[in-house]
Write a protein that holds these residues in place. Structure first.
Motif, PDB file in Angstrom:
ATOM      1  N   ILE A   3       0.844  -1.207   0.000  1.00 21.31           N
ATOM      2  CA  ILE A   3       0.000   0.000   0.000  1.00 21.31           C
ATOM      3  C   ILE A   3       0.875   1.251   0.000  1.00 21.31           C
ATOM      4  CG2 ILE A   3      -1.649   1.359   1.359  1.00 21.31           C
ATOM      5  CD1 ILE A   3      -3.140  -0.883   0.249  1.00 21.31           C
ATOM      6  N   VAL A   4       1.930   1.252   0.815  1.00 20.79           N
ATOM      7  CA  VAL A   4       2.825   2.419   0.895  1.00 20.79           C
ATOM      8  C   VAL A   4       3.441   2.691  -0.478  1.00 20.79           C
ATOM      9  CG1 VAL A   4       4.884   3.389   1.983  1.00 20.79           C
ATOM     10  CG2 VAL A   4       3.304   2.035   3.345  1.00 20.79           C
ATOM     11  N   SER A   5       3.831   1.621  -1.170  1.00 20.62           N
ATOM     12  CA  SER A   5       4.413   1.763  -2.503  1.00 20.62           C
ATOM     13  C   SER A   5       3.384   2.360  -3.478  1.00 20.62           C
ATOM     14  CB  SER A   5       4.886   0.394  -2.988  1.00 20.62           C
ATOM     15  OG  SER A   5       5.480   0.507  -4.257  1.00 20.62           O
ATOM     16  N   GLN A   6       2.147   1.921  -3.341  1.00 18.10           N
ATOM     17  CA  GLN A   6       1.050   2.428  -4.176  1.00 18.10           C
ATOM     18  C   GLN A   6       0.806   3.917  -3.920  1.00 18.10           C
ATOM     19  OE1 GLN A   6      -2.195  -0.333  -3.701  1.00 18.10           O
ATOM     20  NE2 GLN A   6      -3.501   0.834  -5.091  1.00 18.10           N
ATOM     21  N   ILE A   7       0.834   4.301  -2.643  1.00 15.12           N
ATOM     22  CA  ILE A   7       0.621   5.711  -2.259  1.00 15.12           C
ATOM     23  C   ILE A   7       1.719   6.573  -2.884  1.00 15.12           C
ATOM     24  CG2 ILE A   7       0.674   7.347  -0.304  1.00 15.12           C
ATOM     25  CD1 ILE A   7      -0.504   4.979   1.422  1.00 15.12           C
ATOM     26  N   LYS A   8       2.934   6.021  -2.893  1.00 17.60           N
ATOM     27  CA  LYS A   8       4.109   6.761  -3.361  1.00 17.60           C
ATOM     28  C   LYS A   8       4.168   6.907  -4.885  1.00 17.60           C
ATOM     29  CE  LYS A   8       7.876   6.036  -0.646  1.00 17.60           C
ATOM     30  NZ  LYS A   8       9.189   5.535  -0.210  1.00 17.60           N
ATOM     31  N   ASP A   9       3.467   6.027  -5.618  1.00 18.75           N
ATOM     32  CA  ASP A   9       3.569   5.987  -7.088  1.00 18.75           C
ATOM     33  C   ASP A   9       3.529   7.348  -7.787  1.00 18.75           C
ATOM     34  OD1 ASP A   9       4.232   3.412  -7.585  1.00 18.75           O
ATOM     35  OD2 ASP A   9       2.178   2.699  -7.894  1.00 18.75           O
ATOM     36  N   PRO A  10       2.509   8.214  -7.496  1.00 15.78           N
ATOM     37  CA  PRO A  10       2.428   9.484  -8.245  1.00 15.78           C
ATOM     38  C   PRO A  10       3.540  10.484  -7.904  1.00 15.78           C
ATOM     39  CG  PRO A  10       0.368   8.999  -7.093  1.00 15.78           C
ATOM     40  CD  PRO A  10       1.393   8.066  -6.562  1.00 15.78           C
ATOM     41  N   ILE A  11       4.295  10.206  -6.815  1.00 15.89           N
ATOM     42  CA  ILE A  11       5.335  11.177  -6.405  1.00 15.89           C
ATOM     43  C   ILE A  11       6.710  10.507  -6.328  1.00 15.89           C
ATOM     44  CG2 ILE A  11       3.900  12.891  -5.195  1.00 15.89           C
ATOM     45  CD1 ILE A  11       4.633  11.275  -2.571  1.00 15.89           C
ATOM     46  N   ARG A  12       6.870   9.362  -6.990  1.00 18.54           N
ATOM     47  CA  ARG A  12       8.133   8.621  -6.914  1.00 18.54           C
ATOM     48  C   ARG A  12       9.348   9.464  -7.328  1.00 18.54           C
ATOM     49  NH1 ARG A  12       8.368   3.550  -5.300  1.00 18.54           N
ATOM     50  NH2 ARG A  12       6.163   3.084  -5.508  1.00 18.54           N
ATOM     51  N   PRO A  13       9.291  10.186  -8.479  1.00 17.13           N
ATOM     52  CA  PRO A  13      10.460  10.998  -8.871  1.00 17.13           C
ATOM     53  C   PRO A  13      10.779  12.077  -7.828  1.00 17.13           C
ATOM     54  CG  PRO A  13       8.862  10.857 -10.683  1.00 17.13           C
ATOM     55  CD  PRO A  13       8.196  10.301  -9.476  1.00 17.13           C
ATOM     56  N   GLU A  14       9.702  12.684  -7.271  1.00 17.36           N
ATOM     57  CA  GLU A  14       9.905  13.741  -6.251  1.00 17.36           C
ATOM     58  C   GLU A  14      10.544  13.168  -4.993  1.00 17.36           C
ATOM     59  OE1 GLU A  14       6.999  15.293  -9.069  1.00 17.36           O
ATOM     60  OE2 GLU A  14       7.054  13.396  -7.988  1.00 17.36           O
ATOM     61  N   MET A  15      10.124  11.959  -4.597  1.00 19.35           N
ATOM     62  CA  MET A  15      10.679  11.341  -3.394  1.00 19.35           C
ATOM     63  C   MET A  15      12.159  11.010  -3.581  1.00 19.35           C
ATOM     64  SD  MET A  15       8.432  11.309  -0.972  1.00 19.35           S
ATOM     65  CE  MET A  15       9.093  10.142   0.205  1.00 19.35           C
ATOM     66  N   GLU A  16      12.520  10.572  -4.787  1.00 14.60           N
ATOM     67  CA  GLU A  16      13.929  10.251  -5.053  1.00 14.60           C
ATOM     68  C   GLU A  16      14.793  11.511  -5.034  1.00 14.60           C
ATOM     69  OE1 GLU A  16      14.059   7.932  -8.652  1.00 14.60           O
ATOM     70  OE2 GLU A  16      12.900   6.305  -7.717  1.00 14.60           O
ATOM     71  N   LEU A  17      14.282  12.590  -5.654  1.00 11.99           N
ATOM     72  CA  LEU A  17      15.019  13.853  -5.654  1.00 11.99           C
ATOM     73  C   LEU A  17      15.104  14.418  -4.236  1.00 11.99           C
ATOM     74  CD1 LEU A  17      16.472  16.067  -7.210  1.00 11.99           C
ATOM     75  CD2 LEU A  17      14.253  17.049  -7.834  1.00 11.99           C
ATOM     76  N   PHE A  18      14.009  14.244  -3.492  1.00 18.45           N
ATOM     77  CA  PHE A  18      13.977  14.720  -2.101  1.00 18.45           C
ATOM     78  C   PHE A  18      15.100  14.084  -1.279  1.00 18.45           C
ATOM     79  CE2 PHE A  18      12.658  13.533   2.237  1.00 18.45           C
ATOM     80  CZ  PHE A  18      12.701  14.792   2.820  1.00 18.45           C
ATOM     81  N   GLU A  19      15.329  12.789  -1.476  1.00 21.94           N
ATOM     82  CA  GLU A  19      16.364  12.099  -0.690  1.00 21.94           C
ATOM     83  C   GLU A  19      17.723  12.755  -0.839  1.00 21.94           C
ATOM     84  OE1 GLU A  19      16.737   7.991  -0.316  1.00 21.94           O
ATOM     85  OE2 GLU A  19      14.580   7.611  -0.331  1.00 21.94           O
ATOM     86  N   SER A  20      18.081  13.132  -2.092  1.00 19.39           N
ATOM     87  CA  SER A  20      19.394  13.761  -2.283  1.00 19.39           C
ATOM     88  C   SER A  20      19.396  15.175  -1.695  1.00 19.39           C
ATOM     89  CB  SER A  20      19.790  13.773  -3.757  1.00 19.39           C
ATOM     90  OG  SER A  20      18.861  14.532  -4.499  1.00 19.39           O
ATOM     91  N   LYS A  21      18.266  15.877  -1.831  1.00 18.31           N
ATOM     92  CA  LYS A  21      18.187  17.241  -1.263  1.00 18.31           C
ATOM     93  C   LYS A  21      18.253  17.193   0.271  1.00 18.31           C
ATOM     94  CE  LYS A  21      15.586  19.464  -5.018  1.00 18.31           C
ATOM     95  NZ  LYS A  21      16.364  20.688  -5.265  1.00 18.31           N
TER      96      LYS A  21
END
Length: 325
Positions: A3-21
């Motif tokens: 479910i968490v992965s499903q929730i994250k789907d529409p913002i996956r690129p943003e979450m990856e960029l967020f990690e580096s920021k």
């Protein structure tokens, strides 16, 4: 975790960029700090807080996001991480999410100073970019979290928490941070708009439901199976217990209070308390309240057009009450 992965789907690129920021926002010229922050980042949880920020921002801004949203999410994570590092020192806790805490590995003095460093980094990230509206949102949240913790400590000594005081404690301790995430998401893309308050309220309702769900785990009312009774051992007054204390007879009330105050380390007695609370309808009452908060949060989303981001926020609200741990 599906479910968490499903929730994250529409913002996956943003979450990856967020990690580096986010990693960048923690960097320091002091090698010891970098070693510790590296340890923190590599042991992160589900990252619900930045998810709330990005989903809210994207839903309100036709799927677009800006640098302010990334900074807002980083500020929330920096200041929240600082509060967790400090909490582990206050609670003398050696573990955090199954890993050693900072104070367990580097001792209290270093842990407190690292917490202070993260707090300062969070504030400077906002100040340096002129995000004073975002800084205000998280500062209010941190003030409320501190007040909620102290209110709980004060009341725990007397065991006289009313339902109204309980709601105030969980609103401040838990709900206020989720409220800040959603409010931050709205404020990053629509500063000064009514949505900032609407989504603060939405996050608060999610947070209230989240904490009541946590209370229920103590009674083993999920797939985890066995009741833990940890809250009873720690004399924490949770909603199922408060409801039963307010509705049982005087004799039963005396027995309950005596059990929690004087026999909270006795496994057999704690088990008896759990059974008594279940039989008296404490769990059913708490579930009913939790679902009311969930439904109120979902109602607030109805005014917005359908989108993947809205769908993920709805999934998130349902996940809060359906999760198994």
């Amino acid at each position: 975790m599906k479910i968490v992965s499903q929730i994250k789907d529409p913002i996956r690129p943003e979450m990856e960029l967020f990690e580096s920021k986010f990693r960048e926002s923690m960097s320091s010229k002091v090698p010891l700090i970098n070693r510790i922050t590296h340890y923190i980042v590599n042991r992160k949880g589900k990252q619900m807080r930045p998810m709330f920020v990005f989903l809210t921002a994207k839903m309100l801004n036709n799927g677009e996001i800006n640098e302010r949203a990334y900074r807002g999410a980083s500020v929330i994570e920096l200041i929240h991480t600082a509060s967790l590092v400090h909490d582990d020192v206050v609670d003398d806790s050696n573990k955090r999410r199954g890993f050693f805490s900072i104070n367990a590995l580097w001792k209290n003095k270093i842990a407190v100073l690292v917490g202070d460093f993260l707090l300062a980094r969070g504030m400077l990230l906002s100040v340096d970019n002129g995000d004073f509206d975002l800084l205000r949102i998280i500062s209010v949240a941190m003030r409320e979290i501190s007040e909620g913790e102290l209110l709980q400590l004060e009341k725990a000594r007397k065991l006289d928490i009313t339902e109204a005081v309980y709601y105030e404690i969980i609103r401040q301790k838990t709900a206020t941070l989720i409220a800040a995430c959603c409010s931050m998401g709205a404020c990053s893309v629509k500063p000064g708009s009514p949505e900032v308050e609407t989504f603060r309220k939405f996050g608060e309702l999610c947070g209230m439901a989240f904490q009541i769900k946590d209370d229920l785990f103590d009674y083993g009312s999920t797939a985890i199976g066995k009741p833990t009774g940890i809250d009873i051992k720690e004399q924490k007054m949770t909603l199922p217990l408060i409801h039963v204390l307010n509705t049982c007879s005087n004799d039963e009330k005396r027995w309950l209070i005596n059990s929690i105050k004087n026999h909270n380390k006795d496994k057999k007695r704690v088990k008896e308390v759990i059974t008594f609370v279940k039989e008296k309808g404490g769990l059913d009452y708490a579930v009913q309240k939790m679902l009311a908060y969930k439904n109120e949060a979902l109602d607030l989303l109805k005014a917005y057009p359908e989108s993947d981001y809205k769908g993920s926020l709805e999934l998130m609200v349902n996940y809060v009450v359906d999760r198994k741990k």
